[in-house]
Scaffold this active site. Structure first.
Site, PDB file in Angstrom:
ATOM      1  CG  ASN A 192      -7.392  -2.476  -6.661  1.00  0.00           C
ATOM      2  OD1 ASN A 192      -6.341  -3.309  -5.976  1.00  0.00           O
ATOM      3  ND2 ASN A 192      -7.588  -1.462  -5.712  1.00  0.00           N
TER       4      ASN A 192
ATOM      5  CG  ASP B 261      -2.261   0.925   1.143  1.00  0.00           C
ATOM      6  OD1 ASP B 261      -2.313   1.524   0.115  1.00  0.00           O
ATOM      7  OD2 ASP B 261      -2.790   1.044   2.067  1.00  0.00           O
TER       8      ASP B 261
HETATM    9  C1  FPP Z   1      -1.817   0.039  -3.435  1.00  0.00           C
HETATM   10  O1  FPP Z   1      -1.454   1.435  -3.448  1.00  0.00           O
HETATM   11  C2  FPP Z   1      -1.251  -0.656  -4.567  1.00  0.00           C
HETATM   12  C3  FPP Z   1      -1.940  -1.215  -5.394  1.00  0.00           C
HETATM   13  C4  FPP Z   1      -3.651  -1.034  -5.555  1.00  0.00           C
HETATM   14  C5  FPP Z   1      -1.309  -1.752  -6.763  1.00  0.00           C
HETATM   15  C6  FPP Z   1      -0.114  -2.540  -6.161  1.00  0.00           C
HETATM   16  C7  FPP Z   1       0.654  -2.909  -7.419  1.00  0.00           C
HETATM   17  C8  FPP Z   1       1.805  -2.838  -7.652  1.00  0.00           C
HETATM   18  C9  FPP Z   1       2.946  -2.612  -6.758  1.00  0.00           C
HETATM   19  C10 FPP Z   1       2.289  -3.017  -9.155  1.00  0.00           C
HETATM   20  C11 FPP Z   1       2.015  -3.800 -10.015  1.00  0.00           C
HETATM   21  C12 FPP Z   1       2.198  -5.428  -9.031  1.00  0.00           C
HETATM   22  C13 FPP Z   1       3.111  -6.370  -9.710  1.00  0.00           C
HETATM   23  C14 FPP Z   1       3.275  -7.524  -8.942  1.00  0.00           C
HETATM   24  C15 FPP Z   1       3.834  -6.312 -11.004  1.00  0.00           C
HETATM   25  P1  FPP Z   1      -2.381   2.837  -3.421  1.00  0.00           P
HETATM   26  O2  FPP Z   1      -2.548   2.971  -5.101  1.00  0.00           O
HETATM   27  O3  FPP Z   1      -3.721   2.089  -2.887  1.00  0.00           O
HETATM   28  O4  FPP Z   1      -1.808   3.704  -2.615  1.00  0.00           O
HETATM   29  P2  FPP Z   1      -2.432   4.759  -2.047  1.00  0.00           P
HETATM   30  O5  FPP Z   1      -3.468   4.214  -0.880  1.00  0.00           O
HETATM   31  O6  FPP Z   1      -1.390   5.807  -1.483  1.00  0.00           O
HETATM   32  O7  FPP Z   1      -3.209   5.698  -2.876  1.00  0.00           O
END
Ligand code: FPP
Length: 247
Positions: free
Chosen positions: A66, A18
């Site tokens: 998501n 996250d």
């Molecule tokens: C949460 O951060 C992260 C995600 C919803 C996606 C995670 C994806 C990756 C790390 C990249 C793709 C993965 C792989 C395995 C190649 P957020 O966007 O919710 O952060 P925030 O809460 O700060 O907005």
């Protein structure tokens, strides 16, 4: 169930990655740049997990919820997944890491499914290390899918309702072939489980770190493992029972 004697190194670590968006926003960058940096962290953490001796690592890469994000963020994430799979194939083979997925992957874009199948097939015989990507995953969806499959097996005479038990039912979860997580880590300061491995984490230790996922590194993983090592896992028993070796 994990064993009380599983030792100081968790066999299976599950991570809620996250904080990519906040990492980017705090630098005046687009959210996708945070996800891009997050992909680099994935490689760092998989390598660090192997160095520590963690045999299974499960990453929450895309949840069923998501899909509600803006379309350009969703397509950006799918593009990054495709890029990651193409880029990491050789590395996974070199390091003998098997790739598995959990989630409704049949609903992902066709190109991503193709890459996933290619990497899963090429790494399927590796036994030492396993990287599990949770993709289009949600615990409630998983339970609904498992209940449907279990009911179908009862109808077909392959299961007997009188034998209903956690052990029998859990064989219908996406995670049937994967041990339960010993340690769940969530980055970026949120202290929630967000529909991730709710049943499988029944006895997991939880570590919440303020570090955002793009900044998370080997030392942060080691700190979480150290914290895990200081905890006493009792699985419903007393300290005295654990110390006398009861199970
Ligand atoms: C949460 O951060 C992260 C995600 C919803 C996606 C995670 C994806 C990756 C790390 C990249 C793709 C993965 C792989 C395995 C190649 P957020 O966007 O919710 O952060 P925030 O809460 O700060 O907005």
């Amino acid at each position: 169930m994990p064993s009380p004697t599983s030792g100081k190194i968790p066999q299976h670590v599950a991570i809620i990655m996250d904080g990519n968006g906040r990492w980017a926003k705090s630098r005046g960058l687009p959210r996708l740049e945070g996800h891009r940096r997050g992909v680099e962290t994935v490689r760092t953490v998989v390598d660090a997990a192997r160095a520590i001796g963690i045999r299974y690592i499960t990453l929450y890469a895309f949840s069923v919820e998501n899909w509600k994000r803006p379309p350009d963020e969703i397509s950006g994430l799918m593009g990054l997944l495709d890029y990651f799979l193409k880029r990491e194939l050789d590395n996974l083979i070199k390091n003998r890491v098997r790739l598995l997925t959990i989630g409704r992957t049949s609903e992902l874009p066709a190109n991503v499914q193709r890459e996933l199948n290619r990497v899963i097939e090429a790494t399927k015989d590796f036994k030492e290390w396993t990287l599990v990507l949770a993709l289009n995953y949600g615990s409630r969806t998983e339970v609904a899918d498992a209940a449907r499959d279990y009911a179908a097996a009862v109808q077909a005479g392959r299961e007997n309702l009188a034998d209903a038990s956690w052990d029998n039912f859990s064989r219908y979860l996406y995670t049937a072939a994967i041990p339960e997580p010993d340690l769940l880590i969530r980055t970026s300061g949120e202290q929630r489980v967000s529909n991730f491995l709710l049943l499988q984490c029944a006895y997991a230790e939880m570590v919440f770190t303020p570090v955002t996922w793009p900044d998370f590194g080997q030392a942060d993983l080691q700190a979480a493992v150290d914290e895990y090592g200081r905890r006493e896992r009792r699985f419903g028993l007393t300290t005295e029972q654990i110390q006398s070796g009861a199970k």
